[in-house]
Design a protein around this motif. Structure first.
Motif, short mmCIF file in Angstrom:
data_model
loop_
_atom_site.label_atom_id
_atom_site.label_comp_id
_atom_site.label_asym_id
_atom_site.label_seq_id
_atom_site.Cartn_x
_atom_site.Cartn_y
_atom_site.Cartn_z
N UNK A 143 0.96 -1.30 -0.27
CA UNK A 143 0.06 -0.06 -0.07
C UNK A 143 0.86 1.19 0.06
N UNK A 144 0.54 2.11 -0.88
CA UNK A 144 1.59 3.37 -1.12
C UNK A 144 0.45 4.61 -0.90
N UNK A 145 0.55 5.05 0.13
CA UNK A 145 -0.10 6.49 0.28
C UNK A 145 0.41 7.64 -0.60
N UNK A 146 1.55 7.51 -0.85
CA UNK A 146 2.05 8.62 -1.72
C UNK A 146 2.95 8.13 -2.98
N UNK A 147 2.19 8.35 -4.03
CA UNK A 147 2.80 7.64 -5.36
C UNK A 147 2.64 8.88 -6.52
N UNK A 148 3.82 9.25 -7.16
CA UNK A 148 3.86 10.04 -8.17
C UNK A 148 4.88 9.80 -9.25
N UNK A 149 4.56 9.94 -10.53
CA UNK A 149 5.72 9.96 -11.41
C UNK A 149 5.50 11.19 -12.39
N UNK A 183 19.95 10.44 -9.68
CA UNK A 183 20.09 9.07 -9.42
C UNK A 183 18.79 8.46 -8.97
N UNK A 184 18.68 7.30 -9.31
CA UNK A 184 17.60 6.32 -8.80
C UNK A 184 18.14 5.44 -7.49
N UNK A 185 17.05 5.18 -6.44
CA UNK A 185 17.55 4.36 -5.31
C UNK A 185 16.20 4.27 -4.54
N UNK A 186 16.64 3.51 -3.31
CA UNK A 186 15.62 3.22 -2.49
C UNK A 186 16.04 3.62 -1.01
N UNK A 187 15.22 4.43 -0.27
CA UNK A 187 15.44 4.56 1.42
C UNK A 187 14.51 3.81 1.91
N UNK A 188 14.77 3.62 3.26
CA UNK A 188 14.06 2.68 3.98
C UNK A 188 13.68 3.61 5.23
N UNK A 189 12.22 3.52 5.16
CA UNK A 189 11.44 4.01 6.58
C UNK A 189 11.32 5.92 6.04
N UNK A 215 9.09 1.44 2.48
CA UNK A 215 10.01 1.87 1.32
C UNK A 215 9.74 3.08 0.87
N UNK A 216 11.00 3.90 0.31
CA UNK A 216 10.58 5.14 -0.59
C UNK A 216 11.50 4.91 -1.86
N UNK A 217 10.90 4.80 -2.57
CA UNK A 217 11.74 4.71 -4.12
C UNK A 217 11.79 6.08 -4.81
N UNK A 218 12.73 6.54 -5.26
CA UNK A 218 12.99 7.84 -5.85
C UNK A 218 13.79 7.80 -7.10
N UNK A 229 8.42 9.32 -7.16
CA UNK A 229 8.73 9.21 -5.70
C UNK A 229 7.46 8.23 -5.28
N UNK A 230 7.83 7.31 -4.50
CA UNK A 230 6.77 6.16 -4.00
C UNK A 230 7.10 5.75 -2.70
N UNK A 231 5.97 6.13 -1.63
CA UNK A 231 6.28 6.02 -0.38
C UNK A 231 5.23 4.83 0.04
N UNK A 232 5.70 3.65 0.48
CA UNK A 232 4.72 2.39 0.56
C UNK A 232 5.19 1.48 1.80
#
Length: 705
Positions: A143-149, A183-189, A215-218, A229-232
């Motif tokens: 479940x991603x409450x915040x998702x945008x491309x 850059x592309x990456x993933x942060x945690x929490x 996770x937060x994909x950016x 940006x995807x926070x899920x």
């Protein structure tokens, strides 16, 4: 007739009250939520939401994305939208809650509810999502409450723009990354997206850690844009230790939750003038929602056996170390609250039970507290048919293992199920034994094993690794009680409420690179971008520091040792690791003792350690490469501003002038203070603080307010 009219009037009043409380606030083309400086705008043409702060666009084109059973859904595919408002007064404070309900979507029995929480005293908001089924139970592991491309830009194009990667845990020498915004990456929490010069930045991350790994994909572009940006909730990755290409470490996707109403993690969204303060606010919000483990004493000072004695720790040697510290260091300011912690690490079972009891008693007689080490979620021996300690041979280890695809789960050691009664009996067996022996400090290692996803858990109500970790750590914390200090070693960043401290990085007591004290640089990388964790743990832990290593003498000169000590005292817990013994099976050396007496008895440096607070970076964008450390740190008290400057270079002196405006001072203000390692006065002019730091050394400036 009058009775009928009275009844009708009463129903009319009730109906009007219901409409006032629950009627959609806004319908039609322009649906907006305005609160404090935030505006949440629903765009009917795209069915997406834009976030703006003080009139500036922050994120546009956001929507909810989730998985229901095996079907992917998006809120922008739902045709009907309603917004409701209510007042709230909860543990965070007073405010307003807005609920956007999405209905009439691709799955006829599913609605999406997105809640936004605004608090009158907060410059940020919280958001969460509920997946609602009209009748039958559903499942989801994403479940991603915040998702945008969309191509979002809230910072000027600038080479100092950065995006922060926070690692999930501190295993395998993983680093924080402060990477260019391309850059592309993933942060945690959590992550921060910020400008180094202005310090403006967005902080977004999870403040709930009861069910999900977040996770937060950016994706950055051209030092300016965020194009994804995807926070899920629902991340699994090689850095959560759930995904691996090794045959002995089977992979597993995130567990699914099940019910008629499924909740995402609650997400913090804030835009700040200073991203560093934003990260601290994020930490404070986590602590408000889930308070840290209680600790009413001061910062632990002490010694741990692993760095130098390691596998050969022995009774006679450890007693001699305790006595050396008692006689030579404790009377000379290396103590706090007249207390020192003397910790036996792994291989404490080299001692027999009589020696373990005698050692703890000897420490107490010295005015010290004895510490011990354990791995509650690990089987290091791999004897699947061996009986689990404390279970009266009711359970074998193969009964309590976690499994993925039918194979035992493993990071470094085999992982055991935190919800299993055999695991809990084993915990009770050891913790009661440690307490009975007289140990009041326990270092808990490799507990990230307890957060792994699995085929199933003994408790059928537990379906995710985070839920299992919470159940096991809650039970362990209750066993330890408030009189035992719980020092988490290799552990997830969150949940945080079970440890009095957590090691901020992996092992840092030895040099691992040609740059001499390379692991100090590595630890400072974690401090540079994880200092704010002292809001959710009572203390960050820099790990025990080593001052003497004969085979690497060039890397343990006085300057590098000053830097090692400083790295510990500006992080939190202050633990030594040298072999100071002259007795036992592996005696140390007089040189180790001499260095300790010379360097760890600086009263003014030790006063910093007693504060128990982590210093934060002066900048946050100047590390030589994304995984390296900042060189300047600061911290303020009511009386002083402290500035710490490291020189990581092997040969060159680091000289310069720190613009005092970067630490909040007027450029023409008179500065009075001194450097604490050399006791030299601070030199300042109208330009700022002049500094000169020898190669592989440090300077600590204390400036009077």
């Amino acid at each position: 007739m009058s009775k009928f009219l009275a009844t009708s009037f009463r129903y009319l009043v009730i109906s009007l009250l219901l409409l006032i409380c629950f009627h959609p606030l806004i319908q039609g083309a322009n649906k907006k939520i305005k609160n404090n400086n935030w505006e949440i705008s629903y765009q009917p043409s795209t069915r997406t939401i834009d976030y703006s702060y003080k009139g500036q666009n922050i994120l546009k084109g956001t929507f909810v994305k989730a998985k229901v059973n095996t079907t992917e859904i998006r809120s922008c595919d739902f045709k009907t939208t309603e917004i409701q408002k209510e007042k709230i007064n909860d543990g965070v404070g007073k405010g307003k809650k807005y609920t956007i309900t999405y209905s009439d979507g691709p799955l006829s029995n599913i609605k999406i509810e997105q809640n936004y929480y605004f608090y009158s005293s907060k410059e940020y908001f919280l958001t969460e999502v509920w997946l609602c089924s009209a009748n039958e139970k559903i499942t989801s592991n994403y479940i991603a409450p915040v998702y945008t491309s969309e191509k979002n830009s809230f910072l000027p194009q600038d080479s100092t723009n950065r995006v922060l990667r926070v690692p999930y845990d501190n295993d395998a020498f993983v680093s924080y990354l402060s990477a260019p915004l391309k850059e592309e990456g993933i942060s945690f929490e959590v992550t921060a997206i910020f400008n180094g010069i202005s310090r403006n930045g967005l902080v977004i991350g999870s403040v709930e850690h009861d069910t999900w790994k977040t996770g937060i994909r950016y994706q950055g572009e051209n030092d300016r844009y965020i194009t994804h940006l995807e926070c899920f909730g629902g991340i699994t990755h090689e850095l959560t230790r759930d995904i691996s290409d090794r045959s002995d470490r089977p992979s597993k996707e995130h567990g699914s939750v099940r019910g008629t109403r499924l909740k995402s993690p609650q997400i913090f969204v804030g835009y700040f003038n200073d991203w560093r303060k934003g990260m601290e606010k994020f930490g404070e919000m986590n602590a408000a929602i889930t308070p840290p483990r209680q600790w009413n004493s001061g910062t632990p000072f002490g010694w741990n056996s692993w760095a130098a004695m390691a596998t050969k720790v022995n009774y006679e040697g450890a007693v001699d170390v305790a006595d050396f510290i008692k006689l030579e260091l404790q009377p000379n300011s290396f103590e706090n609250d007249n207390t020192i912690y003397i910790g036996l690490d792994s291989f404490w079972d080299n001692f027999n039970e009589e020696q373990l009891i005698a050692f703890a008693r000897h420490c107490k007689e010295n005015g010290q507290k004895a510490g011990i080490y354990w791995c509650p979620f690990s089987d290091w021996f791999g004897n699947a048919d061996g009986f689990v300690e404390g279970t009266d041979q009711q359970w074998k280890y193969k009964d309590i293992y976690l499994y993925a695809n039918g194979k035992p789960r493993k990071i470094e050691s085999l992982a055991v199920d935190p919800t299993h009664p055999g695991t809990k009996s084993r915990m009770k067996h050891y913790i009661e034994k440690f307490k009975k022996w007289g140990y009041t400090y326990i270092k808990l290692d490799f507990i990230n094993n307890g957060s792994l996803e699995a085929d199933s858990f003994y408790n059928p109500d537990v379906t995710t690794g985070t839920q299992a970790y919470n159940e096991g750590m809650k039970y362990l914390s209750e066993l330890c009680g408030n009189d035992m200090f719980m020092a988490l070693s290799i552990a997830p960043v969150f949940p945080a409420q079970y440890g009095n401290s957590r090691r901020i990085s992996c092992d840092t007591w030895g040099a691992m690179s040609e740059q001499g004290w390379g692991t100090t640089n590595y630890m400072l990388n974690s401090l540079s971008f994880g200092w704010w964790l002292d809001r959710v743990y009572t203390f960050n832990d820099a790990d025990h520091i080593l001052l003497h290593k004969p085979e690497e003498a060039e890397n343990y000169k006085e300057g590098a040792n000053r830097a090692r000590i400083t790295s510990a005292v500006i992080t939190g817990i202050y633990m030594l690791g040298d072999n100071f013994s002259t007795k036992g099976s592996i005696p140390g050396s007089e040189e180790a003792r001499r260095k300790a007496v010379s360097l760890v008895t600086n009263k003014e440096i030790n006063e910093i350690a007693r504060l128990g607070k982590s210093f934060y970076p002066v900048e946050g964008f100047t590390a030589q490469s994304p995984e390296k450390a900042e060189s300047m740190y600061m911290m303020e008290t009511n009386k002083y501003t402290y500035i710490v400057i490291f020189n990581f270079d092997i040969t060159s002196v680091k000289e310069g002038c720190l613009d005092m405006r970067r630490i909040g001072y007027s450029p023409n203000k008179h500065i009075e203070g001194k450097e604490l390692w050399t006791s030299t006065p601070v030199i300042s002019d109208h330009k700022g603080l002049q500094y000169s730091v020898p190669s592989q050394d440090v300077r600590v400036y204390r400036i009077k307010k």
